[in-house]
Design an enzyme around this catalytic site. Structure first.
Site, PDB file in Angstrom:
ATOM      1  N   ASP A 120      42.701   0.457  22.327  1.00 57.36           N
ATOM      2  CA  ASP A 120      42.326   1.017  23.627  1.00 57.36           C
ATOM      3  C   ASP A 120      40.918   0.565  23.997  1.00 57.36           C
ATOM      4  O   ASP A 120      40.659   0.117  25.115  1.00 57.36           O
ATOM      5  CB  ASP A 120      42.389   2.549  23.548  1.00 57.36           C
ATOM      6  CG  ASP A 120      41.936   3.200  24.843  1.00 57.36           C
ATOM      7  OD1 ASP A 120      42.431   2.786  25.905  1.00 57.36           O
ATOM      8  OD2 ASP A 120      41.088   4.110  24.779  1.00 57.36           O
ATOM      9  N   TYR A 177      46.349   8.672  18.418  1.00 63.06           N
ATOM     10  CA  TYR A 177      47.117   9.095  19.588  1.00 63.06           C
ATOM     11  C   TYR A 177      48.321   9.959  19.222  1.00 63.06           C
ATOM     12  O   TYR A 177      48.968  10.505  20.101  1.00 63.06           O
ATOM     13  CB  TYR A 177      47.594   7.869  20.373  1.00 63.06           C
ATOM     14  CG  TYR A 177      46.540   7.275  21.278  1.00 63.06           C
ATOM     15  CD1 TYR A 177      45.412   6.670  20.741  1.00 63.06           C
ATOM     16  CD2 TYR A 177      46.660   7.326  22.664  1.00 63.06           C
ATOM     17  CE1 TYR A 177      44.445   6.127  21.564  1.00 63.06           C
ATOM     18  CE2 TYR A 177      45.696   6.777  23.495  1.00 63.06           C
ATOM     19  CZ  TYR A 177      44.587   6.181  22.941  1.00 63.06           C
ATOM     20  OH  TYR A 177      43.633   5.645  23.763  1.00 63.06           O
ATOM     21  N   ASP A 204      39.501  -2.612  26.963  1.00 64.26           N
ATOM     22  CA  ASP A 204      38.636  -2.414  28.139  1.00 64.26           C
ATOM     23  C   ASP A 204      37.514  -3.445  28.112  1.00 64.26           C
ATOM     24  O   ASP A 204      37.144  -4.016  29.141  1.00 64.26           O
ATOM     25  CB  ASP A 204      38.055  -0.987  28.185  1.00 64.26           C
ATOM     26  CG  ASP A 204      38.899  -0.046  29.043  1.00 64.26           C
ATOM     27  OD1 ASP A 204      40.112  -0.299  29.203  1.00 64.26           O
ATOM     28  OD2 ASP A 204      38.341   0.948  29.572  1.00 64.26           O
ATOM     29  N   LYS A 214      38.664  -1.246  10.196  1.00 66.62           N
ATOM     30  CA  LYS A 214      37.404  -0.654   9.724  1.00 66.62           C
ATOM     31  C   LYS A 214      37.624  -0.306   8.259  1.00 66.62           C
ATOM     32  O   LYS A 214      37.588   0.859   7.866  1.00 66.62           O
ATOM     33  CB  LYS A 214      37.068   0.583  10.586  1.00 66.62           C
ATOM     34  CG  LYS A 214      35.664   1.129  10.371  1.00 66.62           C
ATOM     35  CD  LYS A 214      34.563   0.281  10.992  1.00 66.62           C
ATOM     36  CE  LYS A 214      33.197   0.829  10.592  1.00 66.62           C
ATOM     37  NZ  LYS A 214      32.081  -0.015  11.100  1.00 66.62           N
ATOM     38  N   ASP A 251      33.699  -3.005  15.032  1.00 62.17           N
ATOM     39  CA  ASP A 251      32.380  -3.169  15.670  1.00 62.17           C
ATOM     40  C   ASP A 251      32.016  -4.651  15.757  1.00 62.17           C
ATOM     41  O   ASP A 251      31.512  -5.130  16.776  1.00 62.17           O
ATOM     42  CB  ASP A 251      31.301  -2.345  14.948  1.00 62.17           C
ATOM     43  CG  ASP A 251      31.355  -2.451  13.426  1.00 62.17           C
ATOM     44  OD1 ASP A 251      32.296  -3.072  12.889  1.00 62.17           O
ATOM     45  OD2 ASP A 251      30.440  -1.916  12.770  1.00 62.17           O
TER      46      ASP A 251
END
Ligand code: IPM
Ligand code: MG
Length: 352
Positions: free
Chosen positions: A245, A135, A249, A187, A221
């Protein structure tokens, strides 16, 4: 006396903010705190009218407040990106709101798409880094519009930014005192520069300063997988801006949808901003059908952060008793109007 800036914003933002303020008023009366509101006209409507996204003076004015209460930013008549970057992200960055705190909590009587999971299973908090990562806007394009076009978008991770986010998360896990567990979501198998930094700092400060908090790690993941399969494994998750982010959701969906999901953009040393995490839902504007509970939850988070913990707890109880009455949390299907839902929570707070 709390000075609170109110940014109703676009679409259904003003409607849900009005209900949040109704509940705030009930809470102030019940729990004896005083506040002063200042409304700011920011968002797509204003931009279309004045061609100004965020006036130069707005940020410095907003610095004078103890908290910012935001409805929603996003307008169908404005190209995607302009308002998001120009208002929401700019405020997060300029006010250095380096934490995005997003509780994922399933309340009783709320439908979750997860089979055989209930409120005891879905109760965790995501601490999302909120000022860096992908970002940060680092990168650029070359040869744009040609077959040789190059687009680079880099993830910025500073030692300082990573450490302050991790410290907040450790302290949050300690204070929350649920399983005393902090999961770093990263990750490390692919993003071997960025998450190497995150992982090293995580263990370094964890071992030295937060030995009472259990450290856990999951790739992003796998985190998505476990959030669906075994959400009960999570207590506090800490992660970078982009992963945060995405997984929030997912989190919003398992807690009952955007109608209920709230978040705080927090600068522990400065001005924080609280918002329902869904968008402006323009197609429902003015119909009195949008669910205001996420905005009311944002008000709860705001009071909690300001230290009005009893008032915040009463609002949460009000939300819990209200969701039990609703047919659905979706806009237009609640069995109650926006204003009626606000009334129910406000009444519950008054009677607390
Ligand atoms: C959120 C939103 C924003 C983000 C958008 C609107 C810029 O998705 O608050 O999660 O990506 O942070
Ligand atoms: Mg998002």
């Amino acid at each position: 006396m709390y000075k609170i800036a109110v940014l109703p914003g676009d679409g259904t933002g003003p409607e849900v903010v009005a209900e949040g303020l109704k509940v705030l008023e009930a809470a102030g009366r019940k729990f004896n705190f005083k506040y002063e509101l200042a409304h700011f006209d920011l968002g797509g409507e204003r931009y279309l009218r004045t061609n100004e996204v965020l006036p130069e003076t707005a940020v410095s004015e907003l610095r004078q407040f103890q908290a910012i209460y935001l409805g929603a930013i996003g307008h169908p008549g404005v190209k995607p990106g302009i308002l998001e970057k120009g208002i929401l992200l700019r405020l997060r960055f300029e006010l250095d709101q380096y934490i995005n705190l997003r509780p994922v909590k399933l309340y009783p009587n709320v439908d979750t798409p997860l089979k055989n999971k209930g409120p005891a299973d879905i109760d965790f908090v995501v601490v999302r880094e909120n000022t860096e990562g992908l970002y940060a806007g680092a990168g650029g394009t070359l040869k744009k519009g040609t077959p040789d076009e190059i687009a680079v978008q880099e993830s910025i991770n500073t030692r300082k930014g990573v450490e302050r986010c991790l410290r907040y998360a450790f302290e949050y896990a300690r204070r929350r005192n649920k399983d005393n567990k902090l999961t770093l979501c990263g990750k490390t198998n692919v993003l071997t520069f960025a998450f190497d930094l995150w992982e090293r700092v995580f263990h370094e400060i964890g071992e030295r300063d937060y030995a009472d908090v259990n450290r856990d790690y999951a790739h992003v993941d796998a985190t998505c997988m476990w959030m669906i399969k075994n959400p009960e494994w999570f207590d506090v998750i800490v992660t970078d801006n982009m992963f945060g982010d995405i997984i929030t959701d997912l989190g919003a969906m398992i807690q009952g949808g955007m109608g209920i999901a709230a978040g705080g953009n927090i600068n522990p040393e400065g001005v924080s901003m609280f918002e329902p995490i869904g968008g402006s839902a323009p197609k429902y504007t003015g119909q009195n059908v949008i669910n205001p509970l996420a905005a009311i939850g944002a008000c709860q988070l705001m009071l909690d952060t300001l230290g009005e913990t009893k008032a915040a707890a009463a609002i949460e109880q009000g939300i819990i008793s209200t969701v039990a009455k609703l047919k659905s949390l979706s806009a237009g299907q609640m069995g109650y109007s926006t204003t009626q839902v606000g009334d129910l929570v406000a009444r519950a707070v008054a009677d607390a």
